[in-house]
Design a protein around this motif. Structure first.
Motif, PDB file in Angstrom:
ATOM      1  N   ILE A 175       0.840  -1.272   0.073  1.00 31.48           N
ATOM      2  CA  ILE A 175       0.081  -0.089   0.145  1.00 31.48           C
ATOM      3  C   ILE A 175       0.784   1.410   0.126  1.00 31.48           C
ATOM      4  O   ILE A 175       0.537   2.274  -0.482  1.00 31.48           O
ATOM      5  N   GLU A 176       2.013   1.079   0.485  1.00 28.45           N
ATOM      6  CA  GLU A 176       3.028   2.050   0.618  1.00 28.45           C
ATOM      7  C   GLU A 176       3.727   2.486  -0.861  1.00 28.45           C
ATOM      8  O   GLU A 176       3.455   3.547  -1.519  1.00 28.45           O
ATOM      9  N   ARG A 177       3.916   1.410  -1.788  1.00 35.52           N
ATOM     10  CA  ARG A 177       4.310   1.540  -3.216  1.00 35.52           C
ATOM     11  C   ARG A 177       3.193   2.050  -4.089  1.00 35.52           C
ATOM     12  O   ARG A 177       3.359   2.778  -4.777  1.00 35.52           O
ATOM     13  N   ASN A 178       1.898   1.426  -3.754  1.00 36.07           N
ATOM     14  CA  ASN A 178       0.993   1.945  -4.347  1.00 36.07           C
ATOM     15  C   ASN A 178       0.104   3.007  -4.263  1.00 36.07           C
ATOM     16  O   ASN A 178      -0.853   3.373  -4.661  1.00 36.07           O
ATOM     17  N   SER A 179       0.474   3.896  -3.080  1.00 33.72           N
ATOM     18  CA  SER A 179       0.018   5.147  -2.853  1.00 33.72           C
ATOM     19  C   SER A 179      -1.331   5.112  -2.397  1.00 33.72           C
ATOM     20  O   SER A 179      -2.043   5.859  -2.652  1.00 33.72           O
ATOM     21  N   SER A 180      -1.720   4.109  -1.461  1.00 27.69           N
ATOM     22  CA  SER A 180      -3.092   3.746  -0.999  1.00 27.69           C
ATOM     23  C   SER A 180      -3.429   3.901   0.061  1.00 27.69           C
ATOM     24  O   SER A 180      -4.126   3.099   0.691  1.00 27.69           O
ATOM     25  N   ILE A 181      -2.501   4.544   1.149  1.00 25.03           N
ATOM     26  CA  ILE A 181      -2.644   4.529   2.671  1.00 25.03           C
ATOM     27  C   ILE A 181      -3.716   5.817   2.897  1.00 25.03           C
ATOM     28  O   ILE A 181      -3.279   6.886   2.549  1.00 25.03           O
ATOM     29  N   PRO A 182      -4.718   5.626   3.292  1.00 22.51           N
ATOM     30  CA  PRO A 182      -5.603   6.590   3.571  1.00 22.51           C
ATOM     31  C   PRO A 182      -5.075   7.933   4.301  1.00 22.51           C
ATOM     32  O   PRO A 182      -4.622   7.685   5.235  1.00 22.51           O
ATOM     33  N   PHE A 228      -8.727  10.874  11.079  1.00 29.02           N
ATOM     34  CA  PHE A 228      -8.791   9.337  10.747  1.00 29.02           C
ATOM     35  C   PHE A 228      -9.994   8.681  11.480  1.00 29.02           C
ATOM     36  O   PHE A 228     -10.638   8.969  12.333  1.00 29.02           O
ATOM     37  N   SER A 229     -10.494   7.893  10.808  1.00 29.17           N
ATOM     38  CA  SER A 229     -11.610   6.950  11.023  1.00 29.17           C
ATOM     39  C   SER A 229     -10.974   6.007  12.100  1.00 29.17           C
ATOM     40  O   SER A 229      -9.827   5.713  11.921  1.00 29.17           O
ATOM     41  N   PRO A 230     -11.516   5.222  12.869  1.00 32.52           N
ATOM     42  CA  PRO A 230     -11.200   4.369  13.775  1.00 32.52           C
ATOM     43  C   PRO A 230     -10.306   3.077  12.932  1.00 32.52           C
ATOM     44  O   PRO A 230      -9.265   2.664  13.111  1.00 32.52           O
ATOM     45  N   ASP A 231     -10.892   2.632  11.746  1.00 33.30           N
ATOM     46  CA  ASP A 231     -10.435   1.595  10.961  1.00 33.30           C
ATOM     47  C   ASP A 231      -9.233   2.170  10.421  1.00 33.30           C
ATOM     48  O   ASP A 231      -8.358   1.484  10.488  1.00 33.30           O
ATOM     49  N   ASP A 232      -9.246   3.182   9.654  1.00 27.58           N
ATOM     50  CA  ASP A 232      -7.863   3.849   9.111  1.00 27.58           C
ATOM     51  C   ASP A 232      -6.878   4.009  10.028  1.00 27.58           C
ATOM     52  O   ASP A 232      -5.578   3.670   9.722  1.00 27.58           O
ATOM     53  N   LEU A 233      -7.057   4.565  11.233  1.00 25.39           N
ATOM     54  CA  LEU A 233      -5.794   4.526  12.163  1.00 25.39           C
ATOM     55  C   LEU A 233      -5.395   3.503  12.570  1.00 25.39           C
ATOM     56  O   LEU A 233      -4.138   3.123  12.671  1.00 25.39           O
ATOM     57  N   GLN A 234      -6.286   2.546  13.033  1.00 26.33           N
ATOM     58  CA  GLN A 234      -5.911   1.420  13.282  1.00 26.33           C
ATOM     59  C   GLN A 234      -5.174   0.365  12.277  1.00 26.33           C
ATOM     60  O   GLN A 234      -4.173  -0.130  12.782  1.00 26.33           O
ATOM     61  N   GLU A 235      -5.448   0.547  10.954  1.00 26.28           N
ATOM     62  CA  GLU A 235      -4.645  -0.065   9.989  1.00 26.28           C
ATOM     63  C   GLU A 235      -3.240   0.693   9.550  1.00 26.28           C
ATOM     64  O   GLU A 235      -2.574  -0.169   9.662  1.00 26.28           O
ATOM     65  N   LEU A 236      -3.316   1.715  10.024  1.00 27.90           N
ATOM     66  CA  LEU A 236      -2.130   2.633   9.595  1.00 27.90           C
ATOM     67  C   LEU A 236      -0.968   2.095  10.846  1.00 27.90           C
ATOM     68  O   LEU A 236       0.166   1.762  10.615  1.00 27.90           O
ATOM     69  N   VAL A 237      -1.446   1.847  12.209  1.00 27.63           N
ATOM     70  CA  VAL A 237      -0.692   1.427  13.246  1.00 27.63           C
ATOM     71  C   VAL A 237      -0.165   0.015  13.078  1.00 27.63           C
ATOM     72  O   VAL A 237       0.811  -0.247  13.255  1.00 27.63           O
ATOM     73  N   HIS A 238      -1.235  -0.786  12.384  1.00 27.63           N
ATOM     74  CA  HIS A 238      -1.047  -2.223  12.096  1.00 27.63           C
ATOM     75  C   HIS A 238       0.269  -2.090  11.258  1.00 27.63           C
ATOM     76  O   HIS A 238       1.131  -2.998  11.180  1.00 27.63           O
ATOM     77  N   SER A 239       0.324  -1.322   9.958  1.00 26.33           N
ATOM     78  CA  SER A 239       1.142  -1.583   8.819  1.00 26.33           C
ATOM     79  C   SER A 239       2.341  -0.964   9.343  1.00 26.33           C
ATOM     80  O   SER A 239       3.696  -1.475   8.946  1.00 26.33           O
ATOM     81  N   LEU A 240       2.648  -0.195  10.353  1.00 21.09           N
ATOM     82  CA  LEU A 240       3.633   0.691  10.937  1.00 21.09           C
ATOM     83  C   LEU A 240       4.528  -0.555  11.509  1.00 21.09           C
ATOM     84  O   LEU A 240       5.651  -0.186  11.965  1.00 21.09           O
ATOM     85  N   SER A 241       3.781  -1.518  11.908  1.00 17.68           N
ATOM     86  CA  SER A 241       4.565  -2.532  12.690  1.00 17.68           C
ATOM     87  C   SER A 241       5.336  -3.604  11.940  1.00 17.68           C
ATOM     88  O   SER A 241       5.977  -4.548  12.227  1.00 17.68           O
ATOM     89  N   TYR A 242       5.017  -3.302  10.226  1.00 16.46           N
ATOM     90  CA  TYR A 242       5.615  -4.316   9.523  1.00 16.46           C
ATOM     91  C   TYR A 242       6.700  -3.581   8.707  1.00 16.46           C
ATOM     92  O   TYR A 242       7.241  -4.038   7.583  1.00 16.46           O
ATOM     93  N   VAL A 243       7.239  -2.379   9.043  1.00 16.79           N
ATOM     94  CA  VAL A 243       8.150  -1.544   8.127  1.00 16.79           C
ATOM     95  C   VAL A 243       9.500  -1.509   9.026  1.00 16.79           C
ATOM     96  O   VAL A 243      10.458  -0.953   8.717  1.00 16.79           O
ATOM     97  N   TYR A 244       9.665  -2.549  10.053  1.00 18.89           N
ATOM     98  CA  TYR A 244      10.819  -2.312  10.977  1.00 18.89           C
ATOM     99  C   TYR A 244      11.978  -3.148  10.058  1.00 18.89           C
ATOM    100  O   TYR A 244      11.920  -4.259   9.907  1.00 18.89           O
TER     101      TYR A 244
END
Length: 867
Positions: A585-592, A787-803
């Motif tokens: 989603i980072e490469r596709n520029s699709s992060i809300p 942010f909607s609750p879903d969008d912020l929670q998914e952003l947090v989840h995604s940021l746990s995968y870029v380490y």
């Protein structure tokens, strides 16, 4: 907390959680209210270690009284731990005068009751046990204490019910504090060691030996929390470090790692033993250690009063050894040649031979643990989910809170069953690796087997340095070249390999580093891209700090330090530059709300010195994303500040009308340069390490500094902010209702046991492979971005995968983890107790001079040096 009227939408020119002050034009920000609940993901039934609390009494008051204790001569009682004994004695003596009301005493200066005490003055006198412990056993005498109890305030019980309905309740925290004090008093009456809100019983089955005379003691945290489901009791397993009970000599041998008493460093022993409590086997009495004798037991003299036949008393000078052997008929096997334990006062010492002294149990060990002790503590404290649940069930039943009369008088009853809640499991984000290939994490993990890195670098000029470690440098170099080729990284063989002269090992670490740097400069034609450094030891290596400082600050050379090893694996390739993988989603520029608008992501953390080192400056680290729309690349800015200060004071530092030398200016400039000369319109801040009591400071001090830094750069520029606190230091755990395994990675909870009003949620992004998963508690304090609750929670989840340091999802967002790493690594740059003359200093809070860290060299300042 906002009142209902304050929760109404404010004028449109202000963010939704800005509240204007009546007396001043300043704007005060308060933590925002929840905007809704998330719905994405697969539902999963869960249990949590919160136990529902019912309250039948809500119309009364807790009465708060201040307590003053004095000796007979009106000097204040300063002995720690005696307050509870005095209050117990007072209650026994004056129970009728107190109308039989039960007292909740915090052990210091506060007392609470349900309803008021009688309006008569009570001054009690007496001794907690009828005997003054500090006097001779042959002449027992009581000691008189004077206790004054004065009304201070009253706290409405209704405040708890109001807070649970999401209403503003200024007295809620005080009311819950009273209930927590009741729990502490209940535990104290059972003989527990109290450490804040955790209780530890004196049961050897709860002890685990960590070596060095230190024992890990397992106990239980217990506190009341306001949740959407009502008031709950949060119980969790907790561990503290205590001194190993038993003979003092045995403890010193273990603590100093020596074989016999003749090898003990008695100066070090004096510092270690001070203020610990011992029991003397000759008298069976307890004492507090004030020091050691200046001379050995055979030579230490003291005055002994003896009566002659005529009844006259005379002072006889005698050694401690002779007194115990000849006057008390106690055989001493080895004490004669060693100092005595002093349990007296400076001007009136009382000496006891060391072999007659044993350390009593449940005494906290507050010094920093060694790496081996820390590793042992982690290993021995692990509990699988079902083991932890069993332990908590047993603890709740053993605590027997239902029989506590004071808790009963508050109308409180506690359910013994784990609270049932509903969680959701978010799907793992897809990753992109080299060649545009997709990578699908499973159970929070993935690997690069037969995969290439997405942006490999070319490593042409590099070298290996070896600080006397036993390993094959040639093989390490070959392994690195081979592994690099498999991952698409072009690595030439090392230009040179430098072996330290073995005779230099006795020199100081800075001298060894300087000599190695001199040799490298002589042999290499110019600065290398990388210096691979093989450290001489695996743990606590003194070389690490000086080596990192010289390379990153003075020379501008990226350096990777590794422990002694015989072969290189893929993990060592992650710090050579480049990027291992991207989010799809980072490469596709699709992060809300992130990919379409220039967005800066910030991680902030403050690292403090080890326990007991109040002279060591704290390290504030702020990392920021770069090269938008990427959310995988970061750089760091680090500063020192006053010891133990949690709020970051250097985000904005105005030195003139046009110049700001703060951290945030540095990060804004880097974002602008690396992101096609665009300023961020959205700034998302993740703050680590602050408690709920500090939320207002984060919003009104730190965020205000950041806004000032933005305005200093461009007065007309008004980015939108979202600020989230990430808390790991809490006691909420989750368990699968129908499985003994940990909750799956991606589990998110925003209902049931979350705050009744505030915008918070729990996230278990990682796979708990050992022990019980500890979720991260995210508190959304502020959100202008929307942010909607879903969008912020998914952003947090995604940021746990870029380490970039691991091929697993991590337990907290990567920017926070990077900030922690940056602070830890920069703290190694200098030993604060041996400051270099070259380091400058600045004035911290309260005018304290704080040494500055050396700045990173321009060539590495934008690198992920902390990885």
């Amino acid at each position: 907390m906002d009142s209902p009227s304050e929760m109404l939408p404010p004028p449109p020119v202000l963010p939704s959680n800005f509240l204007p002050q009546k007396a001043a034009p300043l704007i005060k920000r308060l933590p925002m209210a929840r905007r809704g609940f998330g719905s994405r993901g697969q539902n999963i039934p869960l249990l949590t270690n919160h136990f529902n609390v019912s309250i039948s009494k809500t119309d009364g008051y807790f009465y708060h009284y201040s307590v003053s204790m004095k000796y007979e001569d009106d000097s204040p009682v300063d002995a720690k731990g005696i307050g509870r004994k005095i209050m117990d004695k007072l209650y026994q003596t004056y129970k009728a005068e107190l109308d039989g009301k039960h007292l909740a005493y915090d052990g210091e200066k506060s007392l609470f009751t349900v309803g008021p005490l009688p309006q008569n003055k009570n001054v009690g006198s007496g001794s907690p046990d009828g005997v003054d412990r500090k006097r001779s056993k042959r002449q027992p005498r009581t000691k008189t204490y004077k206790v004054a109890i004065n009304y201070a305030a009253k706290i409405p019980m209704q405040s708890i019910a109001n807070a649970l309905r999401g209403q503003d309740s200024e007295h809620f925290q005080e009311a819950v504090r009273v209930l927590d004090i009741v729990l502490r008093q209940h535990a104290a009456q059972q003989g527990c060691l109290l450490v804040r809100q955790a209780f530890f019983h004196n049961e050897p089955r709860n002890f685990v030996d960590l070596g060095g005379g230190v024992v890990g003691c397992r106990g239980f945290h217990s506190s009341f929390r306001a949740t959407q489901g009502g008031l709950s009791l949060n119980m969790d397993v907790s561990t503290t470090m205590i001194v190993k009970p038993g003979p003092v000599v045995d403890f010193l041998l273990m603590n100093q790692k020596v074989d016999n008493p003749g090898q003990i460093d008695w100066n070090k022993a004096k510092r270690t033993l001070k203020n610990l409590r011992i029991k003397a086997t000759n008298s069976n009495m307890e004492h507090k250690i004030s020091g050691l004798s200046d001379r050995i037991c055979r030579e230490q003299m003291f005055s002994l009063k003896q009566r002659r036949e005529g009844g006259e008393a005379q002072d006889l000078e005698i050694t401690v050894y002779d007194y115990f052997v000849h006057n008390r008929n106690i055989q001493l096997r080895f004490s004669g040649d060693f100092p005595c334990i002093n349990v007296g006062k400076p001007k009136r010492p009382t000496y006891i031979p060391i072999e007659l002294c044993s350390l009593v149990s449940l005494q906290r060990y507050t010094k920093a643990l060694s790496n081996l002790q820390r590793a042992s503590l982690v290993e021995k404290s692990r509990q699988k989910p079902h083991e932890r649940m069993t332990a908590l069930n047993q603890a709740l039943r053993k605590s027997n809170y239902g029989e506590d009369p004071l808790l009963g008088s508050t109308g409180i009853s506690i359910n013994n069953e784990f609270t049932q809640i509903q969680g959701r499991v978010l799907p793992a984000p897809k990753l992109k690796v080299g060649g545009g290939e997709d990578l699908f994490p499973r159970n929070g993990r993935w690997n690069f087997n037969n995969k290439r890195l997405v942006e490999p670098i070319e490593l042409e000029r590099w070298a290996i340095v070896n600080f006397s470690a036993r390993c094959n440098m040639q093989k390490i170099g070959d392994d690195l070249v081979r592994c690099g080729k498999m991952k698409g990284i072009f690595i030439k063989p090392p230009f040179a390999m430098f072996e330290e002269n073995g005779q230099l090992r006795r020199n100081s670490a800075p001298m060894r580093v300087e000599e190695m740097i001199r040799i490298v400069k002589e042999r290499l034609p110019g600065p290398p891209q990388l210096l691979l450094c093989i450290l001489p030891e695996r743990k606590n290596c003194d070389i690490y700090g000086p080596w990192k400082r010289r390379n990153l600050s003075d020379l501008g050379i990226v350096t990777q330090c590794i422990a002694p090893t015989q072969r290189i694996n893929d993990q060592y390739l992650t710090n050579l530059g480049g990027i291992n993988s991207f989010l799809t989603i980072e490469r596709n520029s699709s992060i809300p709300l992130v990919s379409k608008v220039p967005t800066l992501i910030i991680g902030m953390d403050v690292s403090h010195g080890s326990p007991g080192r109040s002279d060591v400056p704290s390290i504030a680290a702020v990392v920021s994303s770069r090269q938008w729309p990427s959310i995988s690349r970061y750089r760091a800015a680090v500063r020192t500040q006053s010891p133990k200060m949690e709020m970051i004071d250097s985000l904005f530092k105005k030195v003139s009308d046009t110049e700001d030398q703060g951290i945030f200016r540095e990060l804004l400039e880097d974002f602008y340069i690396s992101s096609q000369h665009r300023k961020p319109d959205h700034i998302i801040i993740f703050r680590d390490g602050v408690s709920e009591s500090q939320f207002n400071q984060v919003l009104n001090v730190e965020l205000e500094q950041i806004i000032k830094a933005c305005k200093m750069r461009d007065e007309s520029w008004s980015p939108k902010f979202t600020m989230v606190v990430a808390q790991k230091n809490h006691h909420t755990k989750f368990f699968q209702a129908n499985s003994p395994d940990n909750v799956p990675p991606g589990t998110v909870i925003d209902n049931g046991i979350c705050h009744p009003r505030n915008n918070d949620f729990y996230m278990c992004a990682h796979a708990g492979m050992i022990g019980t998963t500890r979720p991260t508690h995210y508190q959304v304090l502020y959100d202008e971005i929307g942010f909607s609750p879903d969008d912020l929670q998914e952003l947090v989840h995604s940021l746990s995968y870029v380490y970039q340091r691991s091929t697993t999802a991590i337990s907290v967002v990567a920017p926070v983890c990077y900030a922690h790493l940056a602070a830890a690594q920069m703290s190694q740059f200098m030993k604060f107790d041996e400051l270099s003359d070259r380091s400058s200093s600045h004035s911290g809070g309260g005018g304290v001079t704080v040494p500055e860290l050396p700045r990173l060299h321009d060539r590495v300042s934008s690198s992920m040096f902390f990885c």
